[in-house]
Design a protein around this motif. Structure first.
Motif, short mmCIF file in Angstrom:
data_model
loop_
_atom_site.label_atom_id
_atom_site.label_comp_id
_atom_site.label_asym_id
_atom_site.label_seq_id
_atom_site.Cartn_x
_atom_site.Cartn_y
_atom_site.Cartn_z
N PRO A 45 -73.68 31.75 15.39
CA PRO A 45 -74.71 32.65 14.86
C PRO A 45 -76.02 32.39 15.59
N LEU A 46 -76.24 33.07 16.69
CA LEU A 46 -77.42 32.83 17.51
C LEU A 46 -78.59 33.73 17.11
N THR A 47 -78.30 34.72 16.28
CA THR A 47 -79.34 35.55 15.66
C THR A 47 -79.00 35.67 14.18
N ALA A 51 -79.21 31.31 12.46
CA ALA A 51 -79.46 31.04 13.88
C ALA A 51 -79.87 29.59 14.13
N THR A 52 -80.63 28.99 13.21
CA THR A 52 -81.03 27.59 13.40
C THR A 52 -79.82 26.69 13.50
N VAL A 260 -82.06 17.07 -3.71
CA VAL A 260 -80.84 17.03 -2.90
C VAL A 260 -80.70 18.35 -2.15
N GLY A 261 -80.58 18.27 -0.83
CA GLY A 261 -80.47 19.45 0.01
C GLY A 261 -79.06 19.98 0.13
N ALA A 262 -78.80 20.72 1.24
CA ALA A 262 -77.52 21.41 1.38
C ALA A 262 -77.13 21.53 2.85
N TYR A 263 -77.13 20.40 3.56
CA TYR A 263 -76.80 20.41 4.99
C TYR A 263 -77.75 21.34 5.75
N THR A 264 -78.98 21.41 5.29
CA THR A 264 -79.96 22.34 5.85
C THR A 264 -80.59 21.77 7.12
N PRO A 265 -80.72 22.58 8.18
CA PRO A 265 -81.35 22.09 9.41
C PRO A 265 -82.77 21.60 9.19
N LEU A 266 -83.17 20.60 9.95
CA LEU A 266 -84.49 20.01 9.84
C LEU A 266 -85.60 21.05 10.00
#
Length: 408
Positions: A45-47, A51-52, A260-266
């Motif tokens: 998913p580059l867009t 995308a992140t 607690v997050g959810a494997y979310t990008p930095l």
């Protein structure tokens, strides 16, 4: 005279034999593939909203390909990534997958993040008999008991992720637990598994709130959990909303010991909280890689030099996906997708970066996931992320999580 002639002949024979042996032995010990190029599909998913995730995964894969090619490739063949953007559209993803298989002749495909994309591609992978490595796509409905070609590589099935949180709550002796989920399949799976593994913990006060998937203002839901004075707020069931939920909770004065997050990008967390908030919020994130491994720092430094980004779990997953496929090719000495998939499914892949060995059930689920929770601690990361003022710190390693078994 006769003896001298005989000696010369014998010596010549010995030399010829030695030369022949020198030629034959490398052929025996270092077999080469019958192809000059091995193509691996990167369907990312580059867009769009994921995308992140996709860009980091692709950058990690590109580093692995570069490393392998610089060392001579795979059994004499060079690696090539065939990259497509799934555009977060199932029809687009299916068309790209089919082109990769039928036209580009890839030996495997990796990259899906969205569960919807993963669900659309899984039947295609099994039909084409080509391995599909899921980057994220954690829906528990993607893998069926008859699946033989789709494998998870970082994110376990949704119901498995409540287990490490439950273990952590017990270990820390937390009493007031709030859980915010989104109104869609992933959120409902987290709700159901949390009801079974967290809500039932003796002595805790548990409150669940459900928000729409596209919600942007979580004030109403946060006000509802405010009287609980939560020790921990879980956003695992609402991945898109996690950073906003934490930001708005802090603005309202809610200060639990942990979020607690959810494997979310930095990048998503930094955009919402900034560096100080990232450190001071008590945020815990999930990891499938071991930040404490000595090898992590070495690879992370190299990745930053190549991509100018921190080597997070998503970049590491792309990196490891390539090595997982290459390992199967080297062990089977084949580029046949069927043999590659069979080897991945029936063997164990170990790498120093991994939080647990990649060993699979018959249907492609993790057989022994040991999920890590980590926080962002104040410190100088040095060349792995120059200029930042935080470092990842592992705070919890789960016991092996029971594999989710799909219904018949």
């Amino acid at each position: 005279m006769k003896r001298s002639t005989a000696a010369v002949i014998i010596a010549a024979v010995v030399v010829v034999a030695a030369i022949a042996l020198a030629i034959v032995l490398p052929m025996m010990t270092a077999p080469r593939l019958e192809v000059s190029t091995i193509k691996i599909g990167a369907l990312e998913p580059l867009t769009g909203p994921f995308a992140t995730w996709g860009k980091k995964h692709l950058a990690g894969a590109q580093l692995a390909v570069k490393e392998i090619n610089e060392k001579g490739g795979v059994l004499g063949a060079k690696l090539e990534l065939v990259v497509y953007d799934d555009k977060n559209d199932a029809k687009e993803a299916v068309a790209a997958f089919q082109r990769m298989v039928e036209v580009d002749k890839v030996v495997a495909v990796m990259g899906p993040v969205s569960s919807g994309i993963g669900a659309a591609l899984a039947p295609e992978a099994n039909k084409a008999e080509v391995p599909l490595l899921l980057h994220m796509a954690g829906s528990h409905r993607i893998l069926t008991l008859t699946n033989r070609y789709v494998f998870r590589t970082c994110l376990p099935a949704a119901p498995m992720n409540a287990a490490p949180v439950s273990q952590f709550i017990r270990e820390q002796g937390l009493k007031n637990v709030a859980n915010i989920i989104a109104s869609y399949e992933w959120g409902f799976a987290i709700r159901d598994s949390s009801d079974r593994l967290i809500k039932t913990i003796s002595g805790i006060n548990y409150q669940l709130e459900e928000a729409p998937l596209g919600e942007r203002d979580y004030t109403t839901y946060l006000r509802k959990i405010e009287p609980l004075k939560p020790d921990i707020v879980i956003t695992l069931g609402h991945p898109p909303g996690g950073p906003t939920i934490v930001k708005q909770a802090l603005e309202l004065g809610l200060k639990p010991k942990y979020f607690v997050g959810a494997y979310t990008p930095l990048d998503n967390w930094l955009a919402a909280l900034g560096e100080d908030g990232l450190i001071e919020s008590g945020l815990l994130e999930f990891s499938c890689i071991d930040f404490d491994a000595p090898e992590y720092r070495q690879i992370a430094e190299k990745f930053y030099k190549e991509a100018g980004m921190w080597f997070d779990i998503h970049a590491a997953t792309g990196y490891l996906n390539v090595y997982l496929i290459v390992n199967a090719i080297e062990k089977t000495r084949s580029v046949d997708p069927v043999k590659i998939a069979e080897y991945i499914r029936t063997s164990t892949f170990n790498h120093p970066l991994l939080a647990w060995p990649l060993r699979y059930t018959e249907w492609g689920e993790f057989a022994e996931a040991r999920i890590i929770l980590y926080k962002f601690e104040r410190g100088d990361p040095g060349p792995i992320n120059p200029g930042a003022k935080w470092i990842p710190k592992v705070v919890f390693r789960s016991l092996p999580v029971e594999p989710y078994r799909p219904e018949q």
